[in-house]
Design an enzyme around this catalytic site. Structure first.
Site, PDB file in Angstrom:
ATOM      1  N   LYS A 222      49.429  36.628  33.081  1.00  0.00           N
ATOM      2  CA  LYS A 222      48.588  36.872  34.184  1.00  0.00           C
ATOM      3  C   LYS A 222      47.914  38.504  34.092  1.00  0.00           C
ATOM      4  O   LYS A 222      46.735  38.485  33.903  1.00  0.00           O
ATOM      5  CB  LYS A 222      49.123  36.728  35.515  1.00  0.00           C
ATOM      6  CG  LYS A 222      48.132  37.311  36.566  1.00  0.00           C
ATOM      7  CD  LYS A 222      46.918  36.704  36.964  1.00  0.00           C
ATOM      8  CE  LYS A 222      46.174  37.208  37.929  1.00  0.00           C
ATOM      9  NZ  LYS A 222      44.902  36.287  38.125  1.00  0.00           N
ATOM     10  N   CYS A 276      40.913  42.124  41.170  1.00  0.00           N
ATOM     11  CA  CYS A 276      41.938  42.057  40.409  1.00  0.00           C
ATOM     12  C   CYS A 276      41.864  42.756  38.876  1.00  0.00           C
ATOM     13  O   CYS A 276      42.850  43.512  38.373  1.00  0.00           O
ATOM     14  CB  CYS A 276      42.253  40.618  39.979  1.00  0.00           C
ATOM     15  SG  CYS A 276      40.858  39.641  39.381  1.00  0.00           S
TER      16      CYS A 276
END
Ligand code: SAJ
Length: 442
Positions: A222, A276
């Site tokens: 991720k 993010c």
């Protein structure tokens, strides 16, 4: 224990709990409830809990399908929200969807995660599977989360409880779509746990790949996928700055580079914002210390964080050609959200630009059709401005009548941070166009 849990997943009798009902946790809770599980959502914000129990989505912005889905699962009683961890005591599976920000020193802040783990440790029962969906530094699940749960509950990992890491891949504006269609890396504290997780996620992700692995790999995947994107954006930005320095046109260069097989140069721009991309590279980089200090990841962050400052420099340079100082100028800034056609202003590059222009003495007027406080008639907003800075390529700005813009600006000067305006059309309209990555022929 896992055999029983797998059966409960298959017949939807497993009781689920979702900790953190934000833009990730709430869709997750709704999706599992809609799949037939009894779900309890926990959040520390009582107002948010109350809204959810009244089937009102607290998520800002346009999230197709979310309000309808929330109404369905609340009215059928499959989802209920609470501020009280006692509601979690009989959960078989718990997902952690709390915020994991970084501080000013680019270090992870796990206050919310730690609080959630401490609260869970008081109520979890043997056999429970706890899945960290929040994006965390590699090693956090097996170290920090495991340590708190074992120390505070007296339970032992893989004996009394199980752990997983399954970072989400949602994106504002596409929360449900991404949740249902994107592949997931299912990291488990054992391979059997990972396989149990794939069975669980298959209930809400009908087709995409569900890849069983270990927790560390899931966390690495991720944070790496977002660091990869950040570095590639930084590369495009650095080429833009080189083109400005040598008299090139990065937009033409990018077009021709991408004709070369295996090349996919991303788009240079006025900055990298969002929830993010600016954060996850730091989560990844911080995990390697003190054994290794990454160089490329921080360098890319520095390039991208500097882009709004570079746009301020371009603006100052452009106005100088009119013998106009920033301290005497009013600048119209088009776009305040971090992404085109989005209302999300988190880590907005425009916020950095506005602050920089104001520090240099300029008056700034902001317009953004997607951000409530900056909506309005864009032409009215620009009337009397000395220059226009385009920071976000919202669709509405592609329709701008550039001739009208020229008649409204005090100096016919546009600084284009996203390569949105077509140079020949600008010239025909009498606009003095300064595009990032394209040196101005003075
Ligand atoms: N940006 C550029 N140049 C580019 C692409 C983006 O300057 O070529 C800027 C955007 O203007 C924005 C920022 O970077 O300010 C982030 O844009 P983004 O397209 O990466 O959108 P995000 O931040 O919503 O990223 C999400 C991420 N998804 C998740 O974390 C689940 C990212 O991994 C995805 O790659 C991205 O969506 C996507 O591709 O849509």
């Amino acid at each position: 224990m896992l055999k029983i849990l797998k059966e409960k997943i298959t017949n939807k009798r497993a009781k689920l709990a979702v900790i953190g009902l934000g833009y990730v946790g709430l869709p997750v809770a709704c999706e599992f409830a809609n799949a037939g599980f009894d779900v309890v959502g926990i959040d520390i914000k009582a107002e948010r809990v109350s809204k959810i129990n009244s089937a009102i989505s607290p998520i800002e912005g346009n999230e197709p399908g979310l309000q309808g889905l929330l109404e369905k699962v609340v009215h059928t009683g499959k989802l209920r929200a609470s501020t009280n961890y006692e509601s979690v005591v009989d959960a078989d599976i718990i997902t952690l969807n709390v915020e994991t920000p970084i501080d000013d020193n680019h270090q992870p802040r796990y206050d919310a995660l730690t609080l959630a783990c401490l609260s869970l440790a008081k109520v979890i029962k043997p056999g429970v599977l706890i899945i960290v969906e929040s994006t965390v530094s590699p090693g956090t699940t097996e170290n920090r989360v495991r340590r708190i749960l074992e120390q505070e509950s007296g339970l032992s990992l893989n004996k009394d409880f199980f752990l997983g890491a399954c970072p989400e891949r949602v994106m504002p504006g596409k929360l449900l779509q991404n949740l249902r269609t994107l592949s997931r890396t299912c990291g488990g504290s054992t391979l059997e746990v990972a396989n149990t997780m794939t069975r669980l996620y298959r209930c809400i992700i009908p087709e995409a790949d569900l890849d069983p692995t270990d927790c560390l790999t899931a966390e690495l995947v991720k944070t790496t996928e977002n660091a990869y994107r950040d570095i590639n954006i930084a590369f495009a930005n650095e080429i833009a700055l080189i083109c400005e320095a040598v008299g090139g046109d990065v937009w033409k260069v990018r077009e021709l580079v991408n004709k070369s097989p295996g090349r996919n140069m991303l788009i240079p721009g006025a900055g990298v914002g969002g929830h993010c991309i600016p954060k996850d590279p730091w989560l990844l980089a911080s995990s390697a210390k003190p054994h290794f200090s990454p160089m490329l990841i921080p360098a890319a962050r520095s390039v991208n964080e500097n882009m709004p400052i570079h746009v301020a420099d371009l603006t100052e340079t452009a106005l100088k050609t009119y013998q106009c100082k920033l301290s005497d100028a009013t600048i119209g800034v088009l776009g305040y959200s971090y992404l085109q056609d989005s209302d999300d202003v988190r880590h907005s590059p425009s916020a950095v630009l506005v602050k920089e222009l104001q520090l240099r003495g300029a008056k700034v007027v902001i317009h953004d059709p997607w951000v409530r406080e900056y909506q309005g008639d864009v032409l009215e907003c620009l009337h009397g401005c000395d220059a226009l800075v385009l920071m976000v390529a919202h669709s509405e700005y592609r329709e701008l009548d550039i001739k009208r813009v020229e008649s409204l600006l005090r100096r016919q000067c546009i600084i284009d941070g996203r390569g949105l305006f077509e140079p020949d059309a600008a010239t025909r309209a009498g606009i003095d166009l300064w595009t990032l990555g394209r040196q101005k022929k003075l």
